[in-house]
Every structure is written in C-alpha cells, then in structure tokens.
Design an enzyme around this catalytic site. Structure first.
Site, PDB file in Angstrom:
ATOM      1  N   GLY A 284       0.793  -1.077   0.007  1.00 49.06           N
ATOM      2  CA  GLY A 284       0.026   0.023  -0.029  1.00 49.06           C
ATOM      3  C   GLY A 284       1.050   1.162  -0.085  1.00 49.06           C
TER       4      GLY A 284
ATOM      5  NE  ARG B  58      -4.401   5.736  -2.923  1.00 49.03           N
ATOM      6  CZ  ARG B  58      -5.587   5.515  -2.496  1.00 49.03           C
ATOM      7  NH1 ARG B  58      -6.000   6.622  -1.628  1.00 49.03           N
ATOM      8  NH2 ARG B  58      -6.109   4.353  -2.362  1.00 49.03           N
TER       9      ARG B  58
ATOM     10  CG  ASN C 242       0.686   1.179   4.771  1.00 46.73           C
ATOM     11  OD1 ASN C 242       0.240   1.806   5.891  1.00 46.73           O
ATOM     12  ND2 ASN C 242       0.587   1.517   3.590  1.00 46.73           N
TER      13      ASN C 242
ATOM     14  CE1 TYR D 166      -9.220   0.209   8.566  1.00 41.39           C
ATOM     15  CE2 TYR D 166      -9.544   1.194  10.773  1.00 41.39           C
ATOM     16  CZ  TYR D 166      -8.772   0.967   9.684  1.00 41.39           C
ATOM     17  OH  TYR D 166      -7.743   1.897   9.401  1.00 41.39           O
TER      18      TYR D 166
HETATM   19  P1  NAP Z   1      -4.840   5.406   1.782  1.00 39.21           P
HETATM   20  O1  NAP Z   1      -4.236   6.436   1.607  1.00 39.21           O
HETATM   21  O2  NAP Z   1      -6.374   4.914   1.554  1.00 39.21           O
HETATM   22  O3  NAP Z   1      -3.901   4.254   1.028  1.00 39.21           O
HETATM   23  C1  NAP Z   1      -4.149   2.847   1.227  1.00 39.21           C
HETATM   24  C2  NAP Z   1      -3.105   2.134   0.282  1.00 39.21           C
HETATM   25  O4  NAP Z   1      -3.365   0.841   0.240  1.00 39.21           O
HETATM   26  C3  NAP Z   1      -2.948   2.578  -1.130  1.00 39.21           C
HETATM   27  O5  NAP Z   1      -1.471   2.322  -1.482  1.00 39.21           O
HETATM   28  C4  NAP Z   1      -3.732   1.423  -1.931  1.00 39.21           C
HETATM   29  O6  NAP Z   1      -3.438   1.306  -3.108  1.00 39.21           O
HETATM   30  C5  NAP Z   1      -3.500   0.197  -1.059  1.00 39.21           C
HETATM   31  N1  NAP Z   1      -4.370  -0.995  -1.293  1.00 39.21           N
HETATM   32  C6  NAP Z   1      -5.645  -0.942  -1.287  1.00 39.21           C
HETATM   33  N2  NAP Z   1      -6.233  -2.120  -1.651  1.00 39.21           N
HETATM   34  C7  NAP Z   1      -5.180  -3.077  -1.803  1.00 39.21           C
HETATM   35  C8  NAP Z   1      -4.920  -4.146  -2.281  1.00 39.21           C
HETATM   36  N3  NAP Z   1      -5.906  -4.847  -2.338  1.00 39.21           N
HETATM   37  N4  NAP Z   1      -3.542  -4.796  -2.305  1.00 39.21           N
HETATM   38  C9  NAP Z   1      -2.623  -3.799  -1.886  1.00 39.21           C
HETATM   39  N5  NAP Z   1      -2.638  -2.520  -1.818  1.00 39.21           N
HETATM   40  C10 NAP Z   1      -3.920  -2.042  -1.595  1.00 39.21           C
HETATM   41  O7  NAP Z   1      -4.649   4.889   3.207  1.00 39.21           O
HETATM   42  P2  NAP Z   1      -3.764   5.435   4.404  1.00 39.21           P
HETATM   43  O8  NAP Z   1      -4.555   6.188   5.227  1.00 39.21           O
HETATM   44  O9  NAP Z   1      -2.493   5.751   3.919  1.00 39.21           O
HETATM   45  O10 NAP Z   1      -3.994   4.124   5.174  1.00 39.21           O
HETATM   46  C11 NAP Z   1      -2.931   3.144   5.342  1.00 39.21           C
HETATM   47  C12 NAP Z   1      -2.681   2.109   6.390  1.00 39.21           C
HETATM   48  O11 NAP Z   1      -3.156   2.787   7.697  1.00 39.21           O
HETATM   49  C13 NAP Z   1      -4.034   1.226   6.120  1.00 39.21           C
HETATM   50  O12 NAP Z   1      -3.831   0.017   6.750  1.00 39.21           O
HETATM   51  C14 NAP Z   1      -5.094   2.031   7.365  1.00 39.21           C
HETATM   52  O13 NAP Z   1      -5.990   1.049   7.781  1.00 39.21           O
HETATM   53  C15 NAP Z   1      -4.100   2.442   8.603  1.00 39.21           C
HETATM   54  N6  NAP Z   1      -4.573   3.481   9.307  1.00 39.21           N
HETATM   55  C16 NAP Z   1      -5.063   4.603   8.550  1.00 39.21           C
HETATM   56  C17 NAP Z   1      -5.646   5.740   9.490  1.00 39.21           C
HETATM   57  C18 NAP Z   1      -6.000   6.956   8.966  1.00 39.21           C
HETATM   58  O14 NAP Z   1      -6.473   7.844   9.700  1.00 39.21           O
HETATM   59  N7  NAP Z   1      -5.906   7.469   7.623  1.00 39.21           N
HETATM   60  C19 NAP Z   1      -5.839   5.515  10.706  1.00 39.21           C
HETATM   61  C20 NAP Z   1      -5.253   4.249  11.325  1.00 39.21           C
HETATM   62  C21 NAP Z   1      -4.784   3.238  10.641  1.00 39.21           C
HETATM   63  P3  NAP Z   1      -4.178   2.097  -4.327  1.00 39.21           P
HETATM   64  O15 NAP Z   1      -3.609   3.321  -4.525  1.00 39.21           O
HETATM   65  O16 NAP Z   1      -3.993   1.392  -5.499  1.00 39.21           O
HETATM   66  O17 NAP Z   1      -5.505   2.385  -3.886  1.00 39.21           O
END
Ligand code: NAP
Length: 244
Positions: free
Chosen positions: A10, A13, A87, A152
């Site tokens: 992931g 982004r 991630n 989630y």
């Molecule tokens: P994000 O901006 O939505 O990015 C998600 C990433 O995961 C993207 O690179 C996406 O690829 C990739 N992804 C989605 N489906 C996938 C798949 N089937 N196989 C491989 N990669 C895949 O999310 P983020 O906020 O950076 O979150 C990253 C991590 O942190 C996640 O695990 C999330 O649950 C965790 N997290 C986030 C927050 C928050 O507030 N943002 C809080 C707690 C935990 P594409 O670009 O191709 O879609």
C-alpha cells in the site's frame, strides 16, 4: 556493505508513501508495492530523486497468486527482504446490522489476510538471515472499536493478535514483530469524513490535531532500526493521545 531492503505494501499513497520515503532516507532500498503500477512509479521516482533505490511491484493483497509471484520476484532480484511493512488497508464502513457480507469479507481479506500471506512469504528468508522486522499498521479502531466499523475494527484487532503470535514464534531468530496503531491521520482514507465528524474526532485528541503520514513513518523508522531490537509484540500508539 549492502543496503537493507524494506518492502512496503500500500505504498502508492498516504501513510505507505511516507513510510517508503522515510525509510529510503534512512538507507533502505525500497520495494514500493500496491495494485497500480503507475502510482508505484510516482513514489519510486520521488525515492530516486533523493538518491534512494526503489523497485516497484504490482501487488494486490487479495490475490494469493499476486502475493506469491510478487515476493518471488523481489527475492530473486534483491535476494533479501529485511523489513516488511504490512500497510495496505481499506475501509468499507456501515452499521453492522446492515453490513454486506462482501464488505465484511473484503476488509478482512485486505487488512488481515493480506498481512498474514505477505508475512508468510518473507519469513523463510528472514529466518535464514536471523534478522528481520515485521511492522503491521493496525489502528486505534482495533483497540477501542468504533461504531460503523465492525469489519475494520475486527481486521485491525486481528492484526494485533497476529502480531503478538508471530512475535512469539519468531523471537528466537531475532525477528521482531510489532504493530503501530495510528489515530486519525490526514490521508485519502479520512479526507471524505464529514466536517462535523472531523471536529468531533479532533475534540477527542489531546494533542489537538490530526496526525500526518510522517508521524507514522517516524514510528516505523524507529521499529525498523537496530535501536528497537529488544522490542517485540508491542503495539505502538501514534494517536495524539486519543486512546491511552
Ligand atoms: P490510503 O491513503 O487510502 O492508502 C491505502 C493504500 O493501500 C493505497 O496505497 C492502496 O493502493 C493500497 N491498497 C488498497 N487495496 C489494496 C490491495 N488489495 N492490495 C495492495 N494494496 C492495496 O490509506 P492510508 O490512510 O494511507 O492507510 C494506510 C494504512 O494505515 C491502512 O492499513 C489503514 O487502515 C491504516 N490506518 C490509517 C488511518 C488513517 O486515519 N488514515 C488510521 C489508522 C490506521 P491504491 O493506491 O492502488 O488504491
């Protein structure tokens, strides 16, 4: 002296991109892995612009074939993966009473099963090298729960359990397994939240701001380092104090 290799899922982004850029500045070669090759290339270009080494990989963690093929390719090319950051993650929110099974399954498949399958691929080479760091990006929601996020919350609580089980299995090989539990971080994942929800969340954060992807990347950098060698099975909260 060789560079250590960090594999980030992931990575195209948000938090994954920040982790990739931070680890490359620390001297790791980075495998930038997510489903869209063009997006991976953009991050790889940023890494190369600061003189880092980047390899891109088209990886969909819902597919066992994609995972197996991807890791085999990287291990053939780089011969080693020293750090795995699980991630990749998504949300499909909705109240449990109306939640579609497809939304339950997809979230569990990406957030939890994906991390397990990726980890299985790196363990043999880490065990051989007697060194490794597995860092799972969980969530405050896996610790505290959240209405509308049963799928989630279950996936992230599961990831914390997986972290602790693996930490016990792998300790004798000097492979540490830890989780980071971010609070609310400014990325595409939280961009769409209504303003009143954001205000409510902010009011619950003692440090008074949303986190940045770089806040999470800094914690990954520490857990990936030699300095964190005596830390395993830990869940590191990076949440501005919103859950203690
Ligand atoms: P994000 O901006 O939505 O990015 C998600 C990433 O995961 C993207 O690179 C996406 O690829 C990739 N992804 C989605 N489906 C996938 C798949 N089937 N196989 C491989 N990669 C895949 O999310 P983020 O906020 O950076 O979150 C990253 C991590 O942190 C996640 O695990 C999330 O649950 C965790 N997290 C986030 C927050 C928050 O507030 N943002 C809080 C707690 C935990 P594409 O670009 O191709 O879609």
């Amino acid at each position: 002296m060789f560079n250590r290799v960090a594999f980030v899922t992931g990575a195209s982004r948000g938090i994954g991109r920040a982790i990739s850029l931070t680890l490359c500045r620390t001297g790791f070669d980075i495998v930038v892995a997510s489903p869209e090759i063009e997006n991976n290339e953009l991050v790889a270009e940023e890494i190369r612009a600061c003189s880092g080494e980047a390899m891109t990989l088209n990886l969909d963690v819902t597919s066992q074939e994609s995972i197996k093929e991807g890791f085999t390719k990287v291990l053939a090319d780089k011969t080693r993966i020293d750090v795995l950051v699980n991630n990749a993650g998504i949300t499909r929110d909705g109240l449990a009473v109306r939640m579609k099974v497809a939304d339950w399954e997809l979230v569990l498949k990406i957030n939890l099963q994906g991390a397990f399958l990726c980890t299985q691929q790196v363990l043999p080479s880490m065990m051989k090298n007697r060194w490794g760091r597995i860092i799972n990006i969980a969530s405050v929601v896996g610790q505290a729960g959240a209405a509308g996020q049963a799928n989630y919350a279950a996936s992230k609580a599961g990831l914390i359990g997986l972290t602790k089980a693996l930490a016990q299995e792998m300790a004798s090989r000097s492979i540490t397994v830890n989780a980071i539990a971010p609070g609310y971080i400014a990325t595409d994942m939280t961009k769409g939240l209504p303003d009143e929800v954001k205000q409510k969340i902010l009011a619950s954060v003692p440090l008074g701001r949303m986190g940045t992807p770089e806040d999470i990347a800094a914690a990954v950098k520490f857990l990936a380092s030699e300095d964190a060698g005596y830390i395993t099975g830990h869940v590191l909260a990076v949440n501005g104090g919103m859950y203690m």
